[in-house]
Enzyme design. Structure first.
Site, short mmCIF file in Angstrom:
data_model
loop_
_atom_site.label_atom_id
_atom_site.label_comp_id
_atom_site.label_asym_id
_atom_site.label_seq_id
_atom_site.Cartn_x
_atom_site.Cartn_y
_atom_site.Cartn_z
N GLU A 41 0.70 -1.37 0.13
CA GLU A 41 -0.14 -0.17 0.07
C GLU A 41 0.88 1.25 -0.05
O GLU A 41 1.82 1.28 0.62
CB GLU A 41 -0.70 0.10 1.23
N LYS A 110 -9.44 3.53 -2.01
CA LYS A 110 -9.73 2.92 -0.57
C LYS A 110 -10.81 3.47 0.06
O LYS A 110 -11.31 4.68 0.05
CB LYS A 110 -8.55 3.38 0.34
N CYS A 144 -5.65 -2.50 2.73
CA CYS A 144 -5.56 -2.62 4.45
C CYS A 144 -6.47 -2.63 5.18
O CYS A 144 -7.44 -3.53 5.57
CB CYS A 144 -4.31 -1.41 4.52
N1 LIG Z 1 -2.92 1.50 6.42
C1 LIG Z 1 -3.96 1.06 7.11
O1 LIG Z 1 -5.14 1.06 6.73
C2 LIG Z 1 -3.57 0.54 8.50
C3 LIG Z 1 -4.76 -0.33 9.13
C4 LIG Z 1 -4.57 -0.87 10.56
O2 LIG Z 1 -3.13 -0.62 11.10
C5 LIG Z 1 -5.46 -1.42 11.18
O3 LIG Z 1 -5.26 -1.85 12.41
O4 LIG Z 1 -6.52 -1.72 10.92
#
Ligand SMILES: NC(=O)CCC(=O)C(=O)O
Length: 260
Positions: A41, A110, A144
């Site tokens: 990402e 996203k 993510c």
């Molecule tokens: N970059 C992200 O979206 C991190 C997501 C994350 O750390 C989580 O715990 O959920």
């Protein structure tokens, strides 16, 4: 389907260096002749959010030019992780997918922005789910934090995805959530989940990788630990068919009782 997952460090606020790294990692991954290469990402700028409008990729052009030419050169599909892309003075955490001819066949912004890393203050959220086909296989993608929302993986599954790709920057303190959620999404939807997480340290966050591929039975097919590396996952789609035949959870759903 052979998928090469690239796990790499990313240098905050230094697109030139990150573009060089990505090019050399893709060249290295391509040597073993995978069908698909997956990146992590926000690999161009990482979370340099205060300067994102200045250093983000204008209209995603630099990303498209590089990844498209590598996809064409190696005749490989590339799920190009995500980059900070700028359009009309707005920043997006944007995933792009390129086929073996170097054509961009999908784009995804996203949807769920991660407040703990201030994404919600600087990034504009997407409004559409991401579905595409690679070599005739139906695929989906999320980024993510999206992994925490079972509705999204379920929607991608109900729309036919057999593999779901997840580029990430998921830090160390919650890495047990990462592995658990990757496994849960694979088992509950009976799909392959394939994820590239980053490594390295950025501000207060340490990233310990854990990039992985999980099959529809929850078995880990390939996994990396805390260093940079490339791992190949071999996907056998008969496992998906057998899992769905053995326990038909998708057919046994009761959307008449609950919504999704
Ligand atoms: N970059 C992200 O979206 C991190 C997501 C994350 O750390 C989580 O715990 O959920």
């Amino acid at each position: 389907m052979k998928i090469s997952i690239i796990q790499m460090n990313i240098v905050k606020g230094n697109p030139d260096e990150n573009f060089r790294t990505v090019e050399s990692k893709i060249r290295e991954a391509a040597l073993s002749g995978p069908d698909v290469i997956l990146l992590p990402e926000m690999w161009n700028t990482s979370y340099a959010l205060e300067e994102i409008l200045e250093i983000g990729d204008s209209n995603g052009k630099r990303t498209k030019d590089l990844i498209s030419s590598l996809a064409k050169e190696f005749k490989v599909n590339i799920v190009a992780g995500s980059v900070a892309a700028i359009r009309c003075k707005k920043a997006y955490n944007r995933l792009m997918v390129f086929n073996r001819e170097g054509e961009k066949i999908a784009e995804y912004d996203k949807i769920h922005l991660f407040g703990l890393m201030d994404e919600d203050k600087y990034i504009t959220p997407g409004k559409k789910v991401c579905l595409f086909e690679l070599d005739g296989i139906k695929c989906g993608a999320m980024i993510c934090y999206d992994l925490r929302f079972p509705e999204l993986a379920r929607e991608l599954t109900l729309k036919g995805s057999q593999v779901i790709f997840v580029p990430a920057q998921w830090p160390e303190p919650r890495i047990h959530h990462w592995k658990t959620l990757m496994t849960a999404r694979a088992i509950e939807n009976q799909v392959f989940m394939v994820a590239a997480n980053r490594v390295g340290v950025e501000d207060q966050n340490a990233f310990v990788g854990g990039s992985m591929a999980v099959d529809p039975l929850g078995q880990v097919l390939a996994e990396l630990t805390g260093d940079e590396g490339i791992v190949e996952a071999h996907i056998d789609f008969s496992v998906l068919e057998k899992a769905r035949e053995a326990i038909p959870v998708l057919q046994d759903r009761r959307p008449d009782v609950y919504k999704l």
